[in-house]
Design an enzyme around this catalytic site. Structure first.
Site, PDB file in Angstrom:
ATOM      1  N   ASN A   9      12.161  13.443  23.564  1.00 14.28           N
ATOM      2  CA  ASN A   9      13.598  13.697  23.963  1.00 14.28           C
ATOM      3  C   ASN A   9      13.832  15.331  23.590  1.00 14.28           C
ATOM      4  O   ASN A   9      13.928  15.738  22.498  1.00 14.28           O
ATOM      5  CB  ASN A   9      14.409  12.970  22.866  1.00 14.28           C
ATOM      6  CG  ASN A   9      15.946  13.140  23.016  1.00 14.28           C
ATOM      7  OD1 ASN A   9      16.692  14.075  23.239  1.00 14.28           O
ATOM      8  ND2 ASN A   9      16.698  11.882  23.011  1.00 14.28           N
ATOM      9  N   GLU A  36      16.986  12.339  27.628  1.00 19.29           N
ATOM     10  CA  GLU A  36      18.186  13.027  27.200  1.00 19.29           C
ATOM     11  C   GLU A  36      18.144  14.440  27.983  1.00 19.29           C
ATOM     12  O   GLU A  36      18.537  15.491  27.315  1.00 19.29           O
ATOM     13  CB  GLU A  36      18.548  13.397  26.015  1.00 19.29           C
ATOM     14  CG  GLU A  36      19.920  13.535  25.387  1.00 19.29           C
ATOM     15  CD  GLU A  36      20.169  13.412  23.991  1.00 19.29           C
ATOM     16  OE1 GLU A  36      21.416  13.622  23.546  1.00 19.29           O
ATOM     17  OE2 GLU A  36      19.523  13.094  23.124  1.00 19.29           O
ATOM     18  N   TYR A 107      15.304   5.905  27.901  1.00 14.93           N
ATOM     19  CA  TYR A 107      16.389   6.374  26.792  1.00 14.93           C
ATOM     20  C   TYR A 107      17.216   5.388  26.479  1.00 14.93           C
ATOM     21  O   TYR A 107      18.240   5.115  27.118  1.00 14.93           O
ATOM     22  CB  TYR A 107      16.825   7.616  27.328  1.00 14.93           C
ATOM     23  CG  TYR A 107      17.925   8.274  26.423  1.00 14.93           C
ATOM     24  CD1 TYR A 107      17.490   8.521  25.004  1.00 14.93           C
ATOM     25  CD2 TYR A 107      19.267   8.935  26.914  1.00 14.93           C
ATOM     26  CE1 TYR A 107      18.288   9.058  24.136  1.00 14.93           C
ATOM     27  CE2 TYR A 107      20.031   9.203  26.155  1.00 14.93           C
ATOM     28  CZ  TYR A 107      19.697   9.668  24.629  1.00 14.93           C
ATOM     29  OH  TYR A 107      20.519  10.073  23.959  1.00 14.93           O
ATOM     30  N   ASP A 150      12.537   7.609  24.345  1.00 19.24           N
ATOM     31  CA  ASP A 150      13.396   7.576  22.899  1.00 19.24           C
ATOM     32  C   ASP A 150      13.964   6.117  22.930  1.00 19.24           C
ATOM     33  O   ASP A 150      14.832   5.878  23.622  1.00 19.24           O
ATOM     34  CB  ASP A 150      14.265   8.657  23.037  1.00 19.24           C
ATOM     35  CG  ASP A 150      15.130   8.645  21.845  1.00 19.24           C
ATOM     36  OD1 ASP A 150      15.024   7.767  21.033  1.00 19.24           O
ATOM     37  OD2 ASP A 150      16.306   9.367  21.786  1.00 19.24           O
ATOM     38  N   ASN A 152      15.141   4.665  20.296  1.00 23.98           N
ATOM     39  CA  ASN A 152      16.364   5.099  19.437  1.00 23.98           C
ATOM     40  C   ASN A 152      16.205   3.918  18.306  1.00 23.98           C
ATOM     41  O   ASN A 152      17.189   3.307  17.650  1.00 23.98           O
ATOM     42  CB  ASN A 152      17.476   4.938  20.026  1.00 23.98           C
ATOM     43  CG  ASN A 152      18.062   6.330  20.228  1.00 23.98           C
ATOM     44  OD1 ASN A 152      18.008   7.088  19.204  1.00 23.98           O
ATOM     45  ND2 ASN A 152      18.658   6.624  21.325  1.00 23.98           N
ATOM     46  N   ASP A 252      15.830  18.066  18.124  1.00 25.69           N
ATOM     47  CA  ASP A 252      15.675  17.063  16.871  1.00 25.69           C
ATOM     48  C   ASP A 252      14.576  16.161  17.021  1.00 25.69           C
ATOM     49  O   ASP A 252      14.296  15.394  15.948  1.00 25.69           O
ATOM     50  CB  ASP A 252      16.923  16.386  16.469  1.00 25.69           C
ATOM     51  CG  ASP A 252      17.568  15.764  17.403  1.00 25.69           C
ATOM     52  OD1 ASP A 252      17.231  15.683  18.469  1.00 25.69           O
ATOM     53  OD2 ASP A 252      18.906  15.231  17.259  1.00 25.69           O
ATOM     54  N   HIS A 253      13.861  15.782  18.113  1.00 22.00           N
ATOM     55  CA  HIS A 253      12.800  15.090  18.350  1.00 22.00           C
ATOM     56  C   HIS A 253      11.478  15.983  18.537  1.00 22.00           C
ATOM     57  O   HIS A 253      11.566  17.017  19.049  1.00 22.00           O
ATOM     58  CB  HIS A 253      12.842  14.096  19.244  1.00 22.00           C
ATOM     59  CG  HIS A 253      13.964  13.430  19.498  1.00 22.00           C
ATOM     60  ND1 HIS A 253      13.893  11.880  19.317  1.00 22.00           N
ATOM     61  CD2 HIS A 253      15.345  13.272  19.516  1.00 22.00           C
ATOM     62  CE1 HIS A 253      14.827  11.244  19.248  1.00 22.00           C
ATOM     63  NE2 HIS A 253      15.830  12.023  19.248  1.00 22.00           N
TER      64      HIS A 253
END
Length: 262
Positions: A9, A36, A107, A150, A152, A252-253
């Protein structure tokens, strides 16, 4: 055919083009799946990627939000995309390699802040998205396929920094974990990362809110690599490139890798 695949991501492929180029230069996976991307397909900065040898791309994009892309050194043709839960979001793309392996790049919606669909529409959308993924794979019965992205959701107790504290936090709630398990069961998917690394805490995401993410290490494993049983035994060398979370202006990934000998 042996190849290495990575999923990441990137949180804006245009803003973080330099980081993608760094990964392609230093790690050189044969296939890189991005989520993303936050870009229309025509504005994904392919010139630099092509210069690194990634001459093939399949993608779905939209301005400012969502977006998925697969960059490949290996010849790849588009194998479709789905708009689960009819959200109108660019959240899935599939590509097929010459050896017949189909790569699904997802995603999954994050789900907002409150794990209650009666007060949080986004959480309901996440559950609906996962339900439609489950039903689709029940009907498709995938073979010779890899699913990455991702998702999530951090499903296992050791996929989060504190299981008890996160039970009521979106991404680790029991209802989300159950929905993800149903998707996995529907396609008989094998969690390749945990096949290779069966024990111990393992994370791929650390919040921007933590000023010292590395020392605090309050992570979650939100990014996944799965494969169908007919090729799962060919997978090996799974790893999370944790160092990428510390690069300049990072996502942040962190990227997650796996290799396949097929």
């Amino acid at each position: 055919m042996a190849f290495t695949l990575a999923t990441w991501n990137i949180n804006s492929v245009r803003l973080r083009e330099a980081l993608v180029l760094q990964l392609l230069r230093d790690e050189a996976p044969d296939v890189l799946c991005l989520q993303e991307c936050k870009s229309p397909v025509e504005k994904i900065p392919m010139e630099g990627f092509r210069a690194r040898g990634y001459t093939h791309m399949v993608a779905r994009g939209q301005k400012g939000y969502n977006g998925v892309a697969i960059l490949s050194k290996l010849p790849m043709e588009e194998a479709g995309s789905e708009d689960f839960a009819a959200l109108g979001h660019a959240r899935h793309i599939a590509g097929r390699l010459e050896n017949g392996v189909t790569v699904h790049n997802f995603y999954v919606p994050a789900g907002g802040d409150k794990p209650d669909r009666t007060i949080n529409e986004k959480f309901g959308q996440k559950l609906d998205y996962l339900t439609e993924m489950r039903d689709w794979f029940h009907g498709k019965r995938p073979e010779k396929a890899i699913l990455v992205g991702d998702l999530n959701i951090a499903p296992r107790e050791d996929d989060v920094w504190n299981h008890k504290q996160l039970l009521r936090i979106v991404s680790h709630t029991p209802v989300e974990v159950e929905h993800l398990a149903q998707v996995q069961e529907a396609g008989a998917w094998v969690d390749i990362t945990r096949q290779d690394i069966p024990e111990g805490n393992l994370y791929s995401w650390w919040s921007y809110r933590s000023p010292d993410w590395d020392a605090a290490d309050k992570g979650r494993r939100l990014d996944h690599v799965w494969a169908t049983p007919d090729i799962s035994n060919a997978a090996h060398s799974s790893r999370v490139l944790r160092a990428a979370r510390g690069w300049a202006q990072p996502s942040d990934h962190a990227p997650v890798f796996a290799s396949f000998d097929l």
